[in-house]
Design a protein around this motif. Structure first.
Motif, PDB file in Angstrom:
ATOM      1  N   TRP A 103       1.030  -1.312  -0.047  1.00 20.84           N
ATOM      2  CA  TRP A 103      -0.048  -0.004   0.047  1.00 20.84           C
ATOM      3  C   TRP A 103       0.884   1.374   0.129  1.00 20.84           C
ATOM      4  O   TRP A 103       1.793   1.374   0.758  1.00 20.84           O
ATOM      5  N   ASP A 104       0.510   2.001  -0.732  1.00 17.62           N
ATOM      6  CA  ASP A 104       1.290   3.307  -0.736  1.00 17.62           C
ATOM      7  C   ASP A 104       0.226   4.441  -0.125  1.00 17.62           C
ATOM      8  O   ASP A 104      -0.918   3.935   0.336  1.00 17.62           O
ATOM      9  N   LEU A 105       0.764   5.648   0.161  1.00 13.66           N
ATOM     10  CA  LEU A 105      -0.088   6.648   1.162  1.00 13.66           C
ATOM     11  C   LEU A 105      -1.433   6.860   0.678  1.00 13.66           C
ATOM     12  O   LEU A 105      -2.389   6.786   1.467  1.00 13.66           O
ATOM     13  N   ASP A 106      -1.419   7.127  -0.722  1.00 16.17           N
ATOM     14  CA  ASP A 106      -2.848   7.256  -1.451  1.00 16.17           C
ATOM     15  C   ASP A 106      -3.735   6.255  -1.231  1.00 16.17           C
ATOM     16  O   ASP A 106      -4.952   6.390  -1.180  1.00 16.17           O
ATOM     17  N   ALA A 107      -3.258   5.040  -1.344  1.00 19.40           N
ATOM     18  CA  ALA A 107      -4.239   3.628  -1.383  1.00 19.40           C
ATOM     19  C   ALA A 107      -4.635   3.496   0.308  1.00 19.40           C
ATOM     20  O   ALA A 107      -5.709   3.043   0.206  1.00 19.40           O
ATOM     21  N   ARG A 136      -0.601  13.096   7.604  1.00 19.08           N
ATOM     22  CA  ARG A 136       0.478  13.541   8.309  1.00 19.08           C
ATOM     23  C   ARG A 136       0.678  12.561   9.473  1.00 19.08           C
ATOM     24  O   ARG A 136       1.950  12.234   9.719  1.00 19.08           O
ATOM     25  N   VAL A 137      -0.012  12.009   9.865  1.00 15.61           N
ATOM     26  CA  VAL A 137       0.031  10.789  11.086  1.00 15.61           C
ATOM     27  C   VAL A 137       0.787   9.937  10.438  1.00 15.61           C
ATOM     28  O   VAL A 137       1.835   9.198  10.955  1.00 15.61           O
ATOM     29  N   LEU A 138       0.313   9.287   9.260  1.00 18.80           N
ATOM     30  CA  LEU A 138       0.862   8.071   8.771  1.00 18.80           C
ATOM     31  C   LEU A 138       2.567   8.382   8.073  1.00 18.80           C
ATOM     32  O   LEU A 138       3.192   7.622   8.452  1.00 18.80           O
ATOM     33  N   SER A 144       8.401   6.271   4.775  1.00 21.43           N
ATOM     34  CA  SER A 144       8.562   5.904   3.210  1.00 21.43           C
ATOM     35  C   SER A 144       7.210   6.118   2.508  1.00 21.43           C
ATOM     36  O   SER A 144       7.166   5.935   1.545  1.00 21.43           O
ATOM     37  N   GLY A 145       6.234   6.120   3.495  1.00 23.24           N
ATOM     38  CA  GLY A 145       4.859   5.936   2.572  1.00 23.24           C
ATOM     39  C   GLY A 145       4.602   4.557   2.057  1.00 23.24           C
ATOM     40  O   GLY A 145       3.475   4.798   1.147  1.00 23.24           O
TER      41      GLY A 145
END
Length: 161
Positions: A103-107, A136-138, A144-145
């Motif tokens: 999973w990337d950040l947007d996912a 922000r929290v993630l 690395s996101g």
């Protein structure tokens, strides 16, 4: 709120992982090619669509309302295995299937917006504030996101004794 998943559909379709070919194949073998299948609570067809080519017919129904939600296994507090074991469908066969997801950040944020408790409709005018805070929290927790997940799918087939 009358629609439990209001505004979640595009996020659900894009970010919810499917069950995988092995799990769908397990269902197809359990049902057989000549069977007619009713998929209740089908969402966007995560089971119904891939299963349709392996059985004679699939009818997909998304009948979520307050009545069906109040009478679901989860709402009753009973585990589905226990409910089925005390029913005419007490011959249970369980199969587990594992897959790795990245999973990337947007996912991760999109997946969160697909859940009934954080749909765009539920958040209303707070969607941007919510997604910014989650971002922000993630990123503070994992710069690395990118996240790895080991996903387990259980296929539970219940047959009449």
């Amino acid at each position: 709120m009358t629609n439990l998943f209001g505004g979640a559909a595009p996020f659900y379709v894009k970010y919810r992982p499917g069950y995988g070919e092995e799990a769908i194949g397990c269902l197809a073998r359990a049902f057989g090619p000549g069977s007619r299948v009713l998929d209740l609570g089908c969402g966007p067809g995560t089971v119904a669509i891939p299963l349709a080519g392996a059985v004679r017919e699939v009818r997909a129904e998304f009948a979520m309302n307050e009545f069906t939600a109040a009478n679901s296994f989860q709402a009753s507090g009973e585990h589905h295995d226990d409910v089925l074991a005390d029913s005419p469908f007490d011959r249970l066969e369980s199969s587990l299937f594992e897959k790795r997801l990245t999973w990337d950040l947007d996912a991760v944020i999109g997946l969160q917006l697909s859940y009934s408790y954080t749909t765009p409709d539920r958040l209303g005018d707070r969607v941007a504030e919510f997604t910014d805070a989650v971002r922000r929290v993630l990123l503070a927790a994992n710069p690395s996101g990118v996240w790895e997940e080991r996903a387990i799918t259980e296929v539970l087939v219940a047959r009449r004794s």
